[in-house]
Design an enzyme around this catalytic site. Structure first.
Site, PDB file in Angstrom:
ATOM      1  N   GLU A 129       0.843  -1.217   0.000  1.00 37.91           N
ATOM      2  CA  GLU A 129       0.000   0.000   0.000  1.00 37.91           C
ATOM      3  C   GLU A 129       0.867   1.252   0.000  1.00 37.91           C
ATOM      4  O   GLU A 129       0.549   2.249  -0.647  1.00 37.91           O
ATOM      5  CB  GLU A 129      -0.947   0.008   1.202  1.00 37.91           C
ATOM      6  CG  GLU A 129      -2.063  -1.014   1.121  1.00 37.91           C
ATOM      7  CD  GLU A 129      -2.846  -0.967  -0.196  1.00 37.91           C
ATOM      8  OE1 GLU A 129      -3.413   0.079  -0.514  1.00 37.91           O
ATOM      9  OE2 GLU A 129      -2.865  -1.991  -0.898  1.00 37.91           O
ATOM     10  N   TRP A 170       1.735   1.973  -3.361  1.00 32.72           N
ATOM     11  CA  TRP A 170       0.741   2.755  -4.115  1.00 32.72           C
ATOM     12  C   TRP A 170       0.969   4.254  -3.906  1.00 32.72           C
ATOM     13  O   TRP A 170       0.860   5.053  -4.832  1.00 32.72           O
ATOM     14  CB  TRP A 170      -0.683   2.397  -3.667  1.00 32.72           C
ATOM     15  CG  TRP A 170      -1.227   1.184  -4.361  1.00 32.72           C
ATOM     16  CD1 TRP A 170      -1.287  -0.085  -3.855  1.00 32.72           C
ATOM     17  CD2 TRP A 170      -1.793   1.120  -5.684  1.00 32.72           C
ATOM     18  NE1 TRP A 170      -1.852  -0.921  -4.787  1.00 32.72           N
ATOM     19  CE2 TRP A 170      -2.171  -0.222  -5.914  1.00 32.72           C
ATOM     20  CE3 TRP A 170      -2.000   2.052  -6.695  1.00 32.72           C
ATOM     21  CZ2 TRP A 170      -2.761  -0.640  -7.108  1.00 32.72           C
ATOM     22  CZ3 TRP A 170      -2.587   1.634  -7.886  1.00 32.72           C
ATOM     23  CH2 TRP A 170      -2.958   0.295  -8.087  1.00 32.72           C
ATOM     24  N   TRP A 196     -20.720  14.558 -18.625  1.00 34.83           N
ATOM     25  CA  TRP A 196     -21.094  14.338 -17.225  1.00 34.83           C
ATOM     26  C   TRP A 196     -22.462  14.936 -16.926  1.00 34.83           C
ATOM     27  O   TRP A 196     -22.881  15.891 -17.581  1.00 34.83           O
ATOM     28  CB  TRP A 196     -20.047  14.952 -16.296  1.00 34.83           C
ATOM     29  CG  TRP A 196     -18.675  14.392 -16.470  1.00 34.83           C
ATOM     30  CD1 TRP A 196     -17.607  15.005 -17.062  1.00 34.83           C
ATOM     31  CD2 TRP A 196     -18.219  13.099 -16.065  1.00 34.83           C
ATOM     32  NE1 TRP A 196     -16.503  14.184 -17.044  1.00 34.83           N
ATOM     33  CE2 TRP A 196     -16.844  13.000 -16.437  1.00 34.83           C
ATOM     34  CE3 TRP A 196     -18.811  12.012 -15.419  1.00 34.83           C
ATOM     35  CZ2 TRP A 196     -16.076  11.872 -16.185  1.00 34.83           C
ATOM     36  CZ3 TRP A 196     -18.035  10.884 -15.164  1.00 34.83           C
ATOM     37  CH2 TRP A 196     -16.698  10.821 -15.553  1.00 34.83           C
ATOM     38  N   ASN A 247     -10.404   3.569   3.476  1.00 37.57           N
ATOM     39  CA  ASN A 247     -10.120   3.392   2.047  1.00 37.57           C
ATOM     40  C   ASN A 247     -11.248   2.684   1.295  1.00 37.57           C
ATOM     41  O   ASN A 247     -11.604   3.074   0.183  1.00 37.57           O
ATOM     42  CB  ASN A 247      -8.803   2.622   1.870  1.00 37.57           C
ATOM     43  CG  ASN A 247      -8.443   2.446   0.415  1.00 37.57           C
ATOM     44  OD1 ASN A 247      -8.306   3.424  -0.318  1.00 37.57           O
ATOM     45  ND2 ASN A 247      -8.337   1.199  -0.036  1.00 37.57           N
ATOM     46  N   TRP A 278     -15.649  13.093 -11.839  1.00 34.88           N
ATOM     47  CA  TRP A 278     -14.796  12.705 -10.699  1.00 34.88           C
ATOM     48  C   TRP A 278     -14.063  13.905 -10.107  1.00 34.88           C
ATOM     49  O   TRP A 278     -13.717  13.920  -8.930  1.00 34.88           O
ATOM     50  CB  TRP A 278     -13.798  11.619 -11.126  1.00 34.88           C
ATOM     51  CG  TRP A 278     -12.912  11.989 -12.284  1.00 34.88           C
ATOM     52  CD1 TRP A 278     -13.171  11.813 -13.606  1.00 34.88           C
ATOM     53  CD2 TRP A 278     -11.618  12.621 -12.220  1.00 34.88           C
ATOM     54  NE1 TRP A 278     -12.135  12.293 -14.375  1.00 34.88           N
ATOM     55  CE2 TRP A 278     -11.159  12.784 -13.554  1.00 34.88           C
ATOM     56  CE3 TRP A 278     -10.803  13.044 -11.170  1.00 34.88           C
ATOM     57  CZ2 TRP A 278      -9.926  13.363 -13.859  1.00 34.88           C
ATOM     58  CZ3 TRP A 278      -9.581  13.623 -11.470  1.00 34.88           C
ATOM     59  CH2 TRP A 278      -9.150  13.782 -12.798  1.00 34.88           C
ATOM     60  N   TRP A 329      -9.093   8.834  -7.156  1.00 36.48           N
ATOM     61  CA  TRP A 329     -10.292   9.240  -7.903  1.00 36.48           C
ATOM     62  C   TRP A 329     -10.233   8.736  -9.336  1.00 36.48           C
ATOM     63  O   TRP A 329     -11.221   8.238  -9.867  1.00 36.48           O
ATOM     64  CB  TRP A 329     -10.494  10.755  -7.854  1.00 36.48           C
ATOM     65  CG  TRP A 329     -11.297  11.115  -6.637  1.00 36.48           C
ATOM     66  CD1 TRP A 329     -10.813  11.548  -5.435  1.00 36.48           C
ATOM     67  CD2 TRP A 329     -12.723  11.000  -6.484  1.00 36.48           C
ATOM     68  NE1 TRP A 329     -11.840  11.707  -4.549  1.00 36.48           N
ATOM     69  CE2 TRP A 329     -13.022  11.388  -5.167  1.00 36.48           C
ATOM     70  CE3 TRP A 329     -13.756  10.615  -7.321  1.00 36.48           C
ATOM     71  CZ2 TRP A 329     -14.331  11.396  -4.674  1.00 36.48           C
ATOM     72  CZ3 TRP A 329     -15.060  10.623  -6.830  1.00 36.48           C
ATOM     73  CH2 TRP A 329     -15.335  11.006  -5.520  1.00 36.48           C
TER      74      TRP A 329
HETATM   75  P1  FAD Z   1      -3.074   2.182   5.540  1.00 35.37           P
HETATM   76  O1  FAD Z   1      -4.001   1.189   4.998  1.00 35.37           O
HETATM   77  O2  FAD Z   1      -2.539   1.938   6.906  1.00 35.37           O
HETATM   78  O3  FAD Z   1      -1.872   2.333   4.528  1.00 35.37           O
HETATM   79  C1  FAD Z   1      -0.610   2.932   4.904  1.00 35.37           C
HETATM   80  C2  FAD Z   1      -0.299   4.084   4.000  1.00 35.37           C
HETATM   81  O4  FAD Z   1      -0.161   3.645   2.663  1.00 35.37           O
HETATM   82  C3  FAD Z   1      -1.373   5.164   3.965  1.00 35.37           C
HETATM   83  O5  FAD Z   1      -1.268   6.036   5.046  1.00 35.37           O
HETATM   84  C4  FAD Z   1      -1.095   5.825   2.622  1.00 35.37           C
HETATM   85  O6  FAD Z   1      -0.045   6.743   2.712  1.00 35.37           O
HETATM   86  C5  FAD Z   1      -0.647   4.640   1.768  1.00 35.37           C
HETATM   87  N1  FAD Z   1      -1.787   4.118   1.011  1.00 35.37           N
HETATM   88  C6  FAD Z   1      -2.648   3.157   1.387  1.00 35.37           C
HETATM   89  N2  FAD Z   1      -3.544   2.921   0.410  1.00 35.37           N
HETATM   90  C7  FAD Z   1      -3.259   3.778  -0.590  1.00 35.37           C
HETATM   91  C8  FAD Z   1      -3.811   4.017  -1.876  1.00 35.37           C
HETATM   92  N3  FAD Z   1      -4.854   3.338  -2.351  1.00 35.37           N
HETATM   93  N4  FAD Z   1      -3.275   4.991  -2.638  1.00 35.37           N
HETATM   94  C9  FAD Z   1      -2.207   5.702  -2.213  1.00 35.37           C
HETATM   95  N5  FAD Z   1      -1.632   5.496  -1.007  1.00 35.37           N
HETATM   96  C10 FAD Z   1      -2.139   4.548  -0.217  1.00 35.37           C
HETATM   97  N6  FAD Z   1      -4.660   8.801   0.499  1.00 35.37           N
HETATM   98  C11 FAD Z   1      -4.090   9.908   0.961  1.00 35.37           C
HETATM   99  O7  FAD Z   1      -3.074   9.827   1.679  1.00 35.37           O
HETATM  100  N7  FAD Z   1      -4.604  11.146   0.686  1.00 35.37           N
HETATM  101  C12 FAD Z   1      -5.711  11.302  -0.088  1.00 35.37           C
HETATM  102  O8  FAD Z   1      -6.136  12.432  -0.329  1.00 35.37           O
HETATM  103  C13 FAD Z   1      -6.354  10.140  -0.578  1.00 35.37           C
HETATM  104  N8  FAD Z   1      -7.483  10.235  -1.318  1.00 35.37           N
HETATM  105  C14 FAD Z   1      -8.069   9.097  -1.815  1.00 35.37           C
HETATM  106  C15 FAD Z   1      -9.209   9.203  -2.625  1.00 35.37           C
HETATM  107  C16 FAD Z   1      -9.821   8.072  -3.142  1.00 35.37           C
HETATM  108  C17 FAD Z   1     -11.034   8.205  -4.009  1.00 35.37           C
HETATM  109  C18 FAD Z   1      -9.286   6.796  -2.851  1.00 35.37           C
HETATM  110  C19 FAD Z   1      -9.945   5.559  -3.381  1.00 35.37           C
HETATM  111  C20 FAD Z   1      -8.152   6.669  -2.058  1.00 35.37           C
HETATM  112  C21 FAD Z   1      -7.526   7.810  -1.538  1.00 35.37           C
HETATM  113  N9  FAD Z   1      -6.374   7.724  -0.718  1.00 35.37           N
HETATM  114  C22 FAD Z   1      -5.778   8.861  -0.259  1.00 35.37           C
HETATM  115  C23 FAD Z   1      -5.729   6.426  -0.457  1.00 35.37           C
HETATM  116  C24 FAD Z   1      -6.176   5.714   0.845  1.00 35.37           C
HETATM  117  O9  FAD Z   1      -7.579   5.725   0.937  1.00 35.37           O
HETATM  118  C25 FAD Z   1      -5.595   6.344   2.107  1.00 35.37           C
HETATM  119  O10 FAD Z   1      -4.209   6.516   1.945  1.00 35.37           O
HETATM  120  C26 FAD Z   1      -5.817   5.469   3.323  1.00 35.37           C
HETATM  121  O11 FAD Z   1      -7.188   5.265   3.525  1.00 35.37           O
HETATM  122  C27 FAD Z   1      -5.207   6.130   4.550  1.00 35.37           C
HETATM  123  O12 FAD Z   1      -5.487   5.380   5.694  1.00 35.37           O
HETATM  124  P2  FAD Z   1      -4.332   4.646   6.491  1.00 35.37           P
HETATM  125  O13 FAD Z   1      -3.238   5.594   6.818  1.00 35.37           O
HETATM  126  O14 FAD Z   1      -4.969   3.925   7.635  1.00 35.37           O
HETATM  127  O15 FAD Z   1      -3.792   3.610   5.417  1.00 35.37           O
END
Ligand code: FAD
Length: 490
Positions: free
Chosen positions: A293, A296, A325, A359, A377, A400
């Site tokens: 993650e 990502w 849209w 997420n 979006w 997004w």
């Molecule tokens: P954990 O699950 O503990 O993951 C650890 C870290 O990995 C996160 O803190 C984050 O930095 C990174 N990570 C995890 N999943 C993703 C992912 N899919 N994409 C990119 N990085 C990821 N993340 C943001 O940090 N800022 C945003 O503005 C943001 N907007 C999002 C918008 C949409 C529509 C979607 C689908 C996802 C978005 N994310 C965003 C990704 C993800 O949802 C969040 O990073 C995550 O929910 C943060 O929670 P956590 O720290 O507990 O993540």
């Protein structure tokens, strides 16, 4: 050292380099390390930064100052009324405080890169002799090092991640944690007494409960590391099972700290890798999934560097810009208010209440906005930025565009989440829905996913909960037709 979105003293390359440089004159010299932070409301507005996020940053600035104070490093805080004033502000500090060397960590966004170029030019040209040093510290592996066999940037996650993993596994410098900066000579506290006395703004107005936000997201590096350690030791090995269930507290919630730069991605990977016996792509299922993650996060940052159009309101796949849209403002409004009549979508009210959204929910609500309501979006992207404490241009845009099937990866346009099935699968007992949609609290685990169908019209009316604003099957058909048309498919 000009701090921007790297509000930490540990593992900060530019800060360490500045600290080493300031020692060159030997002990007892008059070379001091000075820290600078510039408040620029216009830059915040340009990025739609959420007030809760700015508040979190300001609270972290206070803890950063406390850490710098201990090292006798003065923190100078200036305000730029307009974003174009930033150049002038840096110049004034450099001139007024007789600065010889300026350090900062590179930012990845187009406007910030341009600003930094202007600052650099002003300092180097107008203030002959001032030396500027930029450090690449936003990415674990610099963009130019992760390339396809033909030397191009990757546009698909899996091959990107495989190459990236190979690099960090074979070349140890990528995961080297930078040393802490040295303290200034004690004399610095006398010379810059006014800055040690000055108090940074400790808050920024926002619509949520101030104490609650402090409780949920306490500021500071110590807090971030305590969370990281606790997560890695106690939860990460179950992450692969719990991460998709919003009601379970199965993720790290480290994103606000990562995006303020209070914590570096590298520090997270190193901690998880140590717990995973030095493995990245194998070993414990939970730890390797968590590292992926973070991959990502890294990927979307690389995309921003290689394809800057994504942060200029452009779709990654230009053809999808032909989609017509819907301009149904009432639908958009109801989506933001959690009044769509789809309980799992409406549970996305978590965002407005806490500044954060799980997420799985982010994916569900994003897909619903784009594919069920056929709303651009970019409106959702902006709304998220306006409300997220962890708002991050690269990850938000990537998330997004992934959800909207306009982006880089493997979410083909014909894959449309069914909100009912998502609800039954990821919130089977409706616990998460009950938490955020209290009107539905009294319903059974079965009824809660689709109350307008599960209850008699009379009982449903008593809930005070809206009927679904669209018929999912019809909405999906409308969306598919429109996307096919835009993409030129028969
Ligand atoms: P954990 O699950 O503990 O993951 C650890 C870290 O990995 C996160 O803190 C984050 O930095 C990174 N990570 C995890 N999943 C993703 C992912 N899919 N994409 C990119 N990085 C990821 N993340 C943001 O940090 N800022 C945003 O503005 C943001 N907007 C999002 C918008 C949409 C529509 C979607 C689908 C996802 C978005 N994310 C965003 C990704 C993800 O949802 C969040 O990073 C995550 O929910 C943060 O929670 P956590 O720290 O507990 O993540």
């Amino acid at each position: 050292m000009w701090f921007r979105n790297d509000l930490r003293i540990r593992d900060n390359k530019a800060l360490y380099a500045a600290s080493m440089r300031s020692k060159v004159g030997g002990t007892g010299n008059n070379h001091f390390l000075i820290a600078l932070y510039i408040i620029s409301e216009e830059e915040w507005a340009e990025h739609d930064e959420a007030p809760v996020k700015i508040d979190f940053w300001m609270r972290n600035l206070v803890t950063l100052k406390a850490s710098l104070d201990k090292l006798a490093i003065p923190l100078v805080i200036k305000t730029a009324r307009k974003k174009t004033d930033v150049v002038k502000v840096v110049e004034e500090v450099v001139q007024g405080m007789d600065v010889s060397h300026v350090f900062w960590s590179q930012e990845l966004m187009v406007n910030e890169k341009k600003r930094d170029r202007l600052v650099r030019e002003a300092l180097v040209k107008k203030h002959a002799g001032v030396y500027v040093e930029e450090h690449e510290d936003q990415l674990v592996v610099p963009a130019e090092d992760v390339r396809t066999k033909t030397g191009n940037p990757y546009a698909v996650f899996t091959p990107f991640y495989n190459t990236w993993c190979k690099l960090v596994e074979t070349e140890s410098h990528y995961l080297e944690i930078t040393e802490m900066p040295d303290a200034n000579p004690p004399k610095a506290k006398e010379v810059y007494a006014e800055y040690f006395k000055a108090k940074p703004p400790s808050s920024h107005p926002h619509p949520l409960d101030v104490d609650e936000m402090k409780r949920r997201y306490p500021a500071g590096e110590d807090e971030a590391h305590a969370r990281l350690d606790k997560f890695v030791q106690e939860k990460a090995n179950k992450y692969h099972q719990g991460r998709d269930v919003p009601q379970q507290d199965g993720t790290s919630v480290l994103s606000p700290y990562l995006n303020a730069g209070v914590l570096s991605t590298r520090q997270c990977i190193v901690a998880a890798r140590i717990a995973n016996k030095n493995k990245i792509q194998s070993g414990d299922d939970g730890l390797k999934t968590w590292i992926k993650e973070l991959g990502w996060r890294e990927f979307y940052r690389h995309i921003l560097v290689a394809f800057p159009r994504v942060c200029m309101s452009r779709a990654f796949q230009p053809k999808t810009e032909q989609v017509q849209w819907s301009d149904n403002d009432e639908h958009f409004q109801r989506w933001t208010e959690g009044k769509t009549g789809f309980p799992i979508v409406d549970a996305g009210k978590q965002l407005k209440a806490t500044g954060y959204m799980h997420n799985r929910l982010r994916m569900i609500v994003a897909c619903f906005l784009v594919k069920d309501l056929l709303i651009n979006w970019q409106r959702g992207e902006k709304y998220f930025m306006n409300n997220l404490i962890d708002g991050d241009l690269a990850s938000n845009n990537g998330g997004w565009q992934w959800s909207a099937s306009t982006g880089t990866d493997s979410q083909p346009y014909f894959r449309v989440f069914n909100p009912l099935l998502q609800s039954q699968r990821y919130d089977p007992k409706g616990e998460y829905i009950r938490r955020w949609v209290p009107e539905l609290k009294s319903l059974t685990d079965k009824q809660i996913h689709d109350p307008s169908q599960a209850l008699s019209p009379k009982d449903f009316a008593k809930l005070g909960y809206p009927k679904p604003i669209v018929d999912h099957a019809k909405a999906k058909a409308r969306y598919l037709e429109e996307f096919k048309r835009a993409l030129g498919f028969p």
